[in-house]
Scaffold this motif. Structure first.
Motif, PDB file in Angstrom:
ATOM      1  N   GLU A  22       0.842  -1.202   0.000  1.00 37.24           N
ATOM      2  CA  GLU A  22       0.000   0.000   0.000  1.00 37.24           C
ATOM      3  C   GLU A  22       0.874   1.247   0.000  1.00 37.24           C
ATOM      4  O   GLU A  22       0.615   2.217  -0.703  1.00 37.24           O
ATOM      5  CB  GLU A  22      -0.924   0.016   1.217  1.00 37.24           C
ATOM      6  N   ARG A  23       1.904   1.229   0.789  1.00 35.21           N
ATOM      7  CA  ARG A  23       2.805   2.387   0.870  1.00 35.21           C
ATOM      8  C   ARG A  23       3.611   2.555  -0.422  1.00 35.21           C
ATOM      9  O   ARG A  23       3.892   3.666  -0.837  1.00 35.21           O
ATOM     10  CB  ARG A  23       3.720   2.253   2.072  1.00 35.21           C
ATOM     11  N   LEU A  24       3.965   1.449  -1.053  1.00 36.17           N
ATOM     12  CA  LEU A  24       4.666   1.522  -2.337  1.00 36.17           C
ATOM     13  C   LEU A  24       3.774   2.179  -3.381  1.00 36.17           C
ATOM     14  O   LEU A  24       4.208   3.056  -4.124  1.00 36.17           O
ATOM     15  CB  LEU A  24       5.085   0.122  -2.797  1.00 36.17           C
ATOM     16  N   GLY A  25       2.514   1.764  -3.439  1.00 30.99           N
ATOM     17  CA  GLY A  25       1.578   2.375  -4.375  1.00 30.99           C
ATOM     18  C   GLY A  25       1.431   3.865  -4.123  1.00 30.99           C
ATOM     19  O   GLY A  25       1.400   4.675  -5.051  1.00 30.99           O
ATOM     20  N   SER A  26       1.364   4.235  -2.865  1.00 34.67           N
ATOM     21  CA  SER A  26       1.253   5.648  -2.511  1.00 34.67           C
ATOM     22  C   SER A  26       2.501   6.419  -2.931  1.00 34.67           C
ATOM     23  O   SER A  26       2.406   7.532  -3.464  1.00 34.67           O
ATOM     24  CB  SER A  26       1.037   5.773  -1.003  1.00 34.67           C
ATOM     25  N   LEU A  27       3.666   5.829  -2.709  1.00 30.26           N
ATOM     26  CA  LEU A  27       4.930   6.474  -3.087  1.00 30.26           C
ATOM     27  C   LEU A  27       4.990   6.719  -4.593  1.00 30.26           C
ATOM     28  O   LEU A  27       5.365   7.802  -5.047  1.00 30.26           O
ATOM     29  CB  LEU A  27       6.099   5.592  -2.651  1.00 30.26           C
ATOM     30  N   ARG A  59      12.623   2.470 -10.786  1.00 31.41           N
ATOM     31  CA  ARG A  59      13.332   3.499 -10.012  1.00 31.41           C
ATOM     32  C   ARG A  59      13.332   3.162  -8.528  1.00 31.41           C
ATOM     33  O   ARG A  59      14.349   3.306  -7.848  1.00 31.41           O
ATOM     34  CB  ARG A  59      12.705   4.865 -10.235  1.00 31.41           C
ATOM     35  N   VAL A  60      12.205   2.724  -8.015  1.00 29.11           N
ATOM     36  CA  VAL A  60      12.124   2.358  -6.600  1.00 29.11           C
ATOM     37  C   VAL A  60      12.962   1.117  -6.334  1.00 29.11           C
ATOM     38  O   VAL A  60      13.620   1.013  -5.297  1.00 29.11           O
ATOM     39  CB  VAL A  60      10.654   2.135  -6.173  1.00 29.11           C
ATOM     40  N   GLN A  61      12.975   0.179  -7.260  1.00 29.63           N
ATOM     41  CA  GLN A  61      13.737  -1.050  -7.099  1.00 29.63           C
ATOM     42  C   GLN A  61      15.228  -0.760  -6.910  1.00 29.63           C
ATOM     43  O   GLN A  61      15.915  -1.470  -6.187  1.00 29.63           O
ATOM     44  CB  GLN A  61      13.543  -1.937  -8.324  1.00 29.63           C
ATOM     45  N   HIS A  62      15.706   0.283  -7.524  1.00 25.54           N
ATOM     46  CA  HIS A  62      17.132   0.621  -7.423  1.00 25.54           C
ATOM     47  C   HIS A  62      17.427   1.541  -6.246  1.00 25.54           C
ATOM     48  O   HIS A  62      18.519   2.103  -6.175  1.00 25.54           O
ATOM     49  CB  HIS A  62      17.615   1.239  -8.736  1.00 25.54           C
ATOM     50  N   ARG A  63      16.462   1.696  -5.348  1.00 23.82           N
ATOM     51  CA  ARG A  63      16.657   2.476  -4.124  1.00 23.82           C
ATOM     52  C   ARG A  63      16.351   1.579  -2.926  1.00 23.82           C
ATOM     53  O   ARG A  63      15.272   1.645  -2.354  1.00 23.82           O
ATOM     54  CB  ARG A  63      15.736   3.697  -4.122  1.00 23.82           C
ATOM     55  N   PRO A  64      17.300   0.721  -2.550  1.00 21.23           N
ATOM     56  CA  PRO A  64      17.033  -0.229  -1.465  1.00 21.23           C
ATOM     57  C   PRO A  64      16.661   0.459  -0.154  1.00 21.23           C
ATOM     58  O   PRO A  64      15.905  -0.083   0.639  1.00 21.23           O
ATOM     59  CB  PRO A  64      18.317  -1.039  -1.338  1.00 21.23           C
ATOM     60  N   GLU A  65      17.159   1.677   0.072  1.00 21.91           N
ATOM     61  CA  GLU A  65      16.810   2.382   1.310  1.00 21.91           C
ATOM     62  C   GLU A  65      15.320   2.731   1.337  1.00 21.91           C
ATOM     63  O   GLU A  65      14.688   2.737   2.392  1.00 21.91           O
ATOM     64  CB  GLU A  65      17.668   3.636   1.508  1.00 21.91           C
ATOM     65  N   ALA A  66      14.746   2.997   0.183  1.00 24.37           N
ATOM     66  CA  ALA A  66      13.308   3.274   0.119  1.00 24.37           C
ATOM     67  C   ALA A  66      12.510   2.014   0.421  1.00 24.37           C
ATOM     68  O   ALA A  66      11.515   2.053   1.147  1.00 24.37           O
ATOM     69  CB  ALA A  66      12.935   3.831  -1.253  1.00 24.37           C
ATOM     70  N   LEU A  67      12.948   0.888  -0.118  1.00 26.74           N
ATOM     71  CA  LEU A  67      12.263  -0.380   0.152  1.00 26.74           C
ATOM     72  C   LEU A  67      12.376  -0.755   1.626  1.00 26.74           C
ATOM     73  O   LEU A  67      11.406  -1.215   2.234  1.00 26.74           O
ATOM     74  CB  LEU A  67      12.835  -1.485  -0.734  1.00 26.74           C
ATOM     75  N   ASP A  68      13.549  -0.543   2.221  1.00 27.66           N
ATOM     76  CA  ASP A  68      13.722  -0.806   3.647  1.00 27.66           C
ATOM     77  C   ASP A  68      12.793   0.082   4.465  1.00 27.66           C
ATOM     78  O   ASP A  68      12.213  -0.349   5.465  1.00 27.66           O
ATOM     79  CB  ASP A  68      15.169  -0.571   4.071  1.00 27.66           C
ATOM     80  N   GLY A  69      12.643   1.325   4.039  1.00 29.98           N
ATOM     81  CA  GLY A  69      11.758   2.252   4.739  1.00 29.98           C
ATOM     82  C   GLY A  69      10.303   1.818   4.663  1.00 29.98           C
ATOM     83  O   GLY A  69       9.566   1.941   5.642  1.00 29.98           O
ATOM     84  N   LEU A  70       9.883   1.318   3.518  1.00 29.37           N
ATOM     85  CA  LEU A  70       8.507   0.839   3.377  1.00 29.37           C
ATOM     86  C   LEU A  70       8.237  -0.328   4.326  1.00 29.37           C
ATOM     87  O   LEU A  70       7.175  -0.412   4.944  1.00 29.37           O
ATOM     88  CB  LEU A  70       8.233   0.407   1.939  1.00 29.37           C
ATOM     89  N   LEU A  71       9.213  -1.223   4.435  1.00 28.78           N
ATOM     90  CA  LEU A  71       9.057  -2.353   5.350  1.00 28.78           C
ATOM     91  C   LEU A  71       9.070  -1.890   6.805  1.00 28.78           C
ATOM     92  O   LEU A  71       8.267  -2.351   7.617  1.00 28.78           O
ATOM     93  CB  LEU A  71      10.167  -3.380   5.119  1.00 28.78           C
TER      94      LEU A  71
END
Length: 80
Positions: free
Chosen positions: A18-23, A50-62
């Motif tokens: 849900e947060r990924l979709g919002s981002l 673009r999001v896939q290549h930003r692991p810090e963003a994915l970590d933040g979503l989790l």
């Protein structure tokens, strides 16, 4: 013994997708005027890459969902 835990019917705060979709909707897809379905599909895929290549963003979503990855996950082309 079986343990039953009632879960919320809809809990977007606990779902990182849900947060990924919002981002994505607030970023690349905000105010995007698409011409057809293919154009929309390309825009969404580009945004997800673009999001896939930003692991810090994915970590933040989790982390916002109270989750964390354990162990190492190998993603081609991305080092952590």
């Amino acid at each position: 013994m079986i343990t039953i835990r009632p879960l919320a019917a809809y809990a977007p705060d606990l779902n990182p997708v849900e947060r990924l979709g919002s981002l994505i909707k607030r970023g690349d897809l905000a105010n995007l005027a698409v011409t057809d379905v293919d154009h929309l599909s390309r825009a969404v895929r580009r945004s997800l890459r673009r999001v896939q290549h930003r692991p810090e963003a994915l970590d933040g979503l989790l982390a916002q969902a109270g989750l964390q990855l354990s162990g190492q996950i190998a993603v081609p082309g991305i080092t952590r």
